[in-house]
Write a protein that holds these residues in place. Structure first.
Motif, short mmCIF file in Angstrom:
data_model
loop_
_atom_site.label_atom_id
_atom_site.label_comp_id
_atom_site.label_asym_id
_atom_site.label_seq_id
_atom_site.Cartn_x
_atom_site.Cartn_y
_atom_site.Cartn_z
N THR A 1 -3.60 13.87 -0.63
CA THR A 1 -3.85 12.66 -0.58
C THR A 1 -3.59 11.89 1.43
OG1 THR A 1 -1.61 13.36 -1.60
CG2 THR A 1 -1.32 11.87 0.05
N GLY B 1 -6.02 9.00 1.96
CA GLY B 1 -5.51 8.35 3.09
C GLY B 1 -6.10 7.59 4.33
N LEU C 1 -9.32 5.34 3.15
CA LEU C 1 -8.43 4.38 2.78
C LEU C 1 -8.77 3.07 3.98
CD1 LEU C 1 -6.79 5.13 0.28
CD2 LEU C 1 -8.56 3.68 0.35
N ASP C 2 -8.28 4.47 5.33
CA ASP C 2 -8.24 4.00 6.62
C ASP C 2 -9.04 2.96 7.26
OD1 ASP C 2 -5.23 3.98 6.21
OD2 ASP C 2 -5.12 5.58 7.87
N GLY D 1 -10.62 -0.06 5.89
CA GLY D 1 -9.76 -1.25 6.14
C GLY D 1 -9.38 -1.50 4.33
N CYS D 2 -8.77 -0.18 3.69
CA CYS D 2 -8.38 -1.13 1.58
C CYS D 2 -7.36 -0.09 1.64
CB CYS D 2 -9.67 -0.22 1.31
SG CYS D 2 -9.18 -0.24 -0.62
N THR D 3 -6.52 -0.59 0.48
CA THR D 3 -5.26 -0.26 0.55
C THR D 3 -5.49 0.42 -1.31
OG1 THR D 3 -4.75 -2.08 -0.79
CG2 THR D 3 -3.85 -1.79 1.31
N LEU D 4 -4.99 2.11 -1.28
CA LEU D 4 -4.42 2.23 -2.95
C LEU D 4 -5.36 1.50 -3.82
CD1 LEU D 4 -4.51 4.95 -3.70
CD2 LEU D 4 -2.76 4.63 -4.04
N GLY D 5 -4.14 0.19 -4.06
CA GLY D 5 -3.60 -0.66 -4.45
C GLY D 5 -5.16 -1.40 -5.01
N GLU D 6 -5.88 -1.52 -3.78
CA GLU D 6 -6.61 -2.55 -3.75
C GLU D 6 -8.57 -1.91 -4.71
OE1 GLU D 6 -8.64 -4.57 -0.60
OE2 GLU D 6 -6.24 -3.31 0.59
N ARG E 1 -13.85 -2.40 -5.30
CA ARG E 1 -13.73 -0.87 -4.06
C ARG E 1 -13.11 0.18 -5.34
NH1 ARG E 1 -11.54 -2.88 1.91
NH2 ARG E 1 -13.88 -4.81 1.96
#
Length: 313
Positions: free
Chosen positions: A216, A220, A223-224, A227-232, A294
């Protein structure tokens, strides 16, 4: 330093599959353990090529890399990503014959094994670093992954998985117009697990407790950086250890299990550093990734290193 712009193209090769029941005695599994592997871990078969050498297996993957054909002189670096250091002394490694067969003897070549099974993602990132520093804007790097399950200790991770012999080849370019673009990468090593090749009961329990939080954390961080979120994310391309471990990670992340590509777990086993790249090729062929999607590749190496990489298809 921020993420290095690079793109990758991938090919892979899977040997024929063999039921894991055929390896029960070799792996020292009781009938109860075998049923656990099959029913709960989702491990039915494993891809193995008993007659093939490691060089032959890697060449099979590289031969399918159409983006490499005619571009051999542009390849400046060849990185072989390994879970374990080469079993042969230099220069008797599999790299020498590989370079000769592929017409890459002019390239600088070396082995990357620092992150165990996460060394494939490390090698891609290292290739990007090398290309960013190279004065030739057209330079390429080739990453080769996958190994032979030669000995009893390298044929399985006890009570976790069975090792397969699938291989993958990854062509890395600093050209932003290539196929799949890297957006973020993160890795973290927890050195307290590095003392033993096979962990004892106490260390194994500690590692099991860290597994979900460790993944995790690096997911994270990657993703940071992207510039992306898990949901994307359209898809997660994992290391193929077993289904059960990913159910736990999905709960930790709050990620729907159907967004993790586990299709190959029952058929390949855990193919050392090659898993995420094998999954990338097969997910693409199945139409699970569309242009602009992505996705995230991840791997964990004993020792212990957690790694994640975000890309755009």
């Amino acid at each position: 330093m921020g993420v290095i712009p690079l793109t990758v193209a991938v090919s892979s090769s899977l040997p024929d599959t063999i039921p894991i029941a055929r390896f029960q005695r070799e792996l020292g599994l009781t009938d109860v353990q075998l049923r656990r592997y099959q029913r709960f871990y989702g491990l039915s078969e494993v891809c193995r090529a008993p007659e093939a050498t490691e060089t032959e297996l890697l060449l099979r993957a590289a031969a399918k890399l159409v983006e490499l054909r005619g571009q051999e002189q542009r390849v400046k670096y060849v990185l072989q990503a390994r879970t374990m250091a080469s079993p042969l002394p230099y220069p008797m490694t599999s790299l020498g014959p590989l370079l000769a067969e592929l017409g890459l003897e002019h390239a600088t070549a070396f082995v990357v094994a620092h992150h165990a099974c996460a060394s494939g993602l490390l090698a891609v990132d290292m290739a990007g670093t090398l290309l960013a520093a190279d004065p030739d804007p057209d330079a390429l790097a080739l990453v080769l992954t996958g190994e032979k399950a030669r000995t009893g200790k390298t044929q399985s991770i006890p009570d976790v998985t069975v090792m397969g012999e699938g291989t993958a080849a990854v062509l890395v370019s600093a050209d932003r117009t290539g196929r799949d673009r890297m957006l973020g990468y993160a890795a973290r090593t927890h050195p307290r697990f590095g003392a033993d090749f096979i962990m004892g009961d106490a260390a194994a329990k500690d590692f099991q407790d860290l597994y979900g939080p460790g993944l995790t954390e690096v997911i994270g961080a990657a993703l940071d950086e992207a510039g992306c979120t898990l949901g994307e994310l359209a898809l997660v391309l994992p290391h193929n250890v077993n289904r059960l471990s990913w159910i736990g990670v999905c709960k930790e992340l709050g990620l729907p299990p159907e967004r993790v590509f586990l299709d190959l777990v029952p058929h390949t086993g855990h193919c050392f550093c090659a898993d995420p790249f094998i999954n990338l090729q097969h997910a693409s062929e199945l139409g699970r990734l569309r242009p602009g999607d992505r996705y995230l590749m991840t791997s964990v190496g004993l020792g212990a290193t957690f790694a994640a990489m975000v890309l755009e298809h």
